[in-house]
Design an enzyme around this catalytic site. Structure first.
Site, PDB file in Angstrom:
ATOM      1  N   LYS A 131       0.817  -1.180   0.082  1.00  0.00           N
ATOM      2  CA  LYS A 131      -0.134  -0.042   0.002  1.00  0.00           C
ATOM      3  C   LYS A 131       0.844   1.375  -0.087  1.00  0.00           C
ATOM      4  CE  LYS A 131      -3.999  -2.322   0.421  1.00  0.00           C
ATOM      5  NZ  LYS A 131      -3.525  -3.792   0.467  1.00  0.00           N
TER       6      LYS A 131
ATOM      7  N   LYS B 274      -9.000   1.826   3.956  1.00  0.00           N
ATOM      8  CA  LYS B 274      -8.677   0.266   3.770  1.00  0.00           C
ATOM      9  C   LYS B 274      -7.458   0.139   4.677  1.00  0.00           C
ATOM     10  CE  LYS B 274      -6.159   1.338  -0.651  1.00  0.00           C
ATOM     11  NZ  LYS B 274      -6.130   0.933  -1.895  1.00  0.00           N
TER      12      LYS B 274
ATOM     13  N   ARG C 177      -4.782  -4.533 -13.257  1.00  0.00           N
ATOM     14  CA  ARG C 177      -3.498  -5.096 -12.804  1.00  0.00           C
ATOM     15  C   ARG C 177      -2.494  -5.034 -13.819  1.00  0.00           C
ATOM     16  NH1 ARG C 177      -1.777  -8.617  -9.027  1.00  0.00           N
ATOM     17  NH2 ARG C 177      -2.577  -7.188  -7.804  1.00  0.00           N
TER      18      ARG C 177
ATOM     19  N   ARG D 241     -10.040  -5.515 -13.346  1.00  0.00           N
ATOM     20  CA  ARG D 241     -10.937  -6.212 -12.609  1.00  0.00           C
ATOM     21  C   ARG D 241     -12.102  -5.380 -12.240  1.00  0.00           C
ATOM     22  NH1 ARG D 241      -5.885  -7.400  -8.682  1.00  0.00           N
ATOM     23  NH2 ARG D 241      -5.810  -5.167  -9.430  1.00  0.00           N
TER      24      ARG D 241
ATOM     25  N   ARG E 212     -15.426  -2.786  -5.034  1.00  0.00           N
ATOM     26  CA  ARG E 212     -14.247  -3.394  -5.088  1.00  0.00           C
ATOM     27  C   ARG E 212     -14.237  -4.358  -6.355  1.00  0.00           C
ATOM     28  NH1 ARG E 212     -14.498  -7.099   0.423  1.00  0.00           N
ATOM     29  NH2 ARG E 212     -16.458  -7.509  -0.901  1.00  0.00           N
TER      30      ARG E 212
ATOM     31  N   ASP F  95      -1.170  -1.867  -9.427  1.00  0.00           N
ATOM     32  CA  ASP F  95      -2.585  -1.745  -9.469  1.00  0.00           C
ATOM     33  C   ASP F  95      -3.020  -0.233  -9.992  1.00  0.00           C
ATOM     34  OD1 ASP F  95      -3.049  -4.233  -8.669  1.00  0.00           O
ATOM     35  OD2 ASP F  95      -3.712  -3.869  -6.466  1.00  0.00           O
TER      36      ASP F  95
ATOM     37  N   GLU G 173      -1.548   0.700  -5.900  1.00  0.00           N
ATOM     38  CA  GLU G 173      -0.838  -0.304  -5.100  1.00  0.00           C
ATOM     39  C   GLU G 173       0.520  -0.714  -5.777  1.00  0.00           C
ATOM     40  OE1 GLU G 173      -2.943  -3.508  -3.206  1.00  0.00           O
ATOM     41  OE2 GLU G 173      -4.481  -2.490  -2.384  1.00  0.00           O
TER      42      GLU G 173
ATOM     43  N   ASN H  80       2.254  -4.384  -5.750  1.00  0.00           N
ATOM     44  CA  ASN H  80       2.158  -5.609  -5.350  1.00  0.00           C
ATOM     45  C   ASN H  80       3.697  -6.270  -5.472  1.00  0.00           C
ATOM     46  OD1 ASN H  80      -0.843  -6.151  -4.227  1.00  0.00           O
ATOM     47  ND2 ASN H  80      -1.024  -4.982  -6.101  1.00  0.00           N
TER      48      ASN H  80
END
Length: 319
Positions: free
Chosen positions: A130, A165, A215, A230, A238, A278, A286, A288
């Site tokens: 994050k 979050k 992504r 997504r 979400r 992301d 984000e 990841n």
């Protein structure tokens, strides 16, 4: 090559959607020997870092992505991590103290024994999925990280519509939207921050989420030319696949390419062979690095062989 995958139990893999399985299948196709263990199987003996590993082979019809069983494994036996051509850390979050301990053990194997670990354990620890966006503020929507309830309330008052979050969540867990009316803001802050004991991330709501939480995969310092958008379903905010989002592969936009071109060389130089960025709309949300996914969906929808690109990069990194 002998490749060790440090991952969740093979018996729990859902191979029709598992990116680690896609890596395994491509490595097997090239004739490499596959081994697996879990983080719990790692041990420092005072000299070597070793693990109880299982050598396994992939079985059955490769076209059947839902076959079970899909592998045959030998009995577990201890082996030093230095004996493998590559060790791939593919354990899914949560990023808890046991995960951190596993990276410390992999660090020892790297530094003391010359083991080749991907992603580099120190780099995994150094990049909060994050908070890592903070290094690249030019790509980030208005964001606040704090455990101060007053600051979070002030951020909501300024932005009007926000997402809150936890910093250690995955798969969309614990993600809340609070609109201008502030409904349940206090309760959400209390719950996520555990009454001020834990920090929370707040971000300005990005309406382009309706087009998908993208992504973007970086492999060996290069972007995969397709992202997986997504897309939230129904009343969901979400887009995560684990939260019921619909995955749609699409070419990278000009902004996606700009973000990827800026981050890819920086992250690759730190030992991050595989990264999953992301992005929502034009904004990075984000970075990841633990166990990035979405190989299978992109491969199936576009025909672009993400797994082959990854194994190519691994071969290059190992030399």
């Amino acid at each position: 090559m002998d490749i060790l995958f440090v991952a969740d139990p093979l018996e729990r893999f859902q191979i029709y959607k598992d990116s680690t399985y896609a890596m395994m299948a491509e490595a097997a196709r090239r004739g490499y020997t596959l081994h697996a263990c879990e983080p719990a199987h790692l041990a420092w003996t005072g000299g070597d870092v070793e693990a109880n590993v299982r050598r396994f082979t992939i079985t059955g019809n490769p076209a059947d992505a839902r076959r079970s069983p899909w592998f045959v494994a030998q009995a577990a036996a201890p082996r030093s991590l230095k004996d493998f051509s590559a060790v791939l850390m593919r354990k899914d979050p949560p990023f808890d103290m046991e995960y951190v301990t596993a990276t410390w053990l992999l660090d020892l194997a790297e530094r003391n024994q010359g083991a080749r670990v991907f992603n580099k354990p120190q780099a995994i620890r150094d990049h909060s999925e994050k908070l890592a966006i903070g290094e690249f503020p030019q790509f980030v929507a208005p964001t606040l990280v704090t455990r101060d309830a007053a600051r979070l309330r002030a951020f909501h008052a300024e932005q009007g519509d926000i997402i809150l979050k936890p910093l250690d969540g995955m798969g969309g867990m614990g993600v809340f939207r609070v609109k201008a009316d502030g409904m349940n803001l206090g309760s959400i802050i209390e719950m996520l921050s555990q009454d001020g004991a834990r920090s929370v991330m707040a971000q300005k709501f990005i309406p382009e989420i309706q087009l998908g939480d993208k992504r973007i995969l970086l492999i060996g310092g290069q972007p995969v030319p397709y992202s997986l958008a997504r897309i939230p379903q129904g009343n969901e905010v979400r887009g995560n696949l684990a939260a019921g989002g619909l995955g749609r592969a699409q070419p990278l936009t000009a902004r996606d390419q700009e973000i990827a071109a800026t981050l890819a060389p920086v992250l690759a130089a730190r030992g991050l062979l595989l990264v999953g960025l992301d992005a929502i709309g034009d904004w990075l949300t984000e970075v990841n690095v633990t166990s990035p996914t979405c190989f299978r969906e992109i491969m199936e929808q576009t025909g672009f062989d993400v797994a082959a690109m990854f194994i190519d990069a691994l071969e290059g990194a190992v030399g």
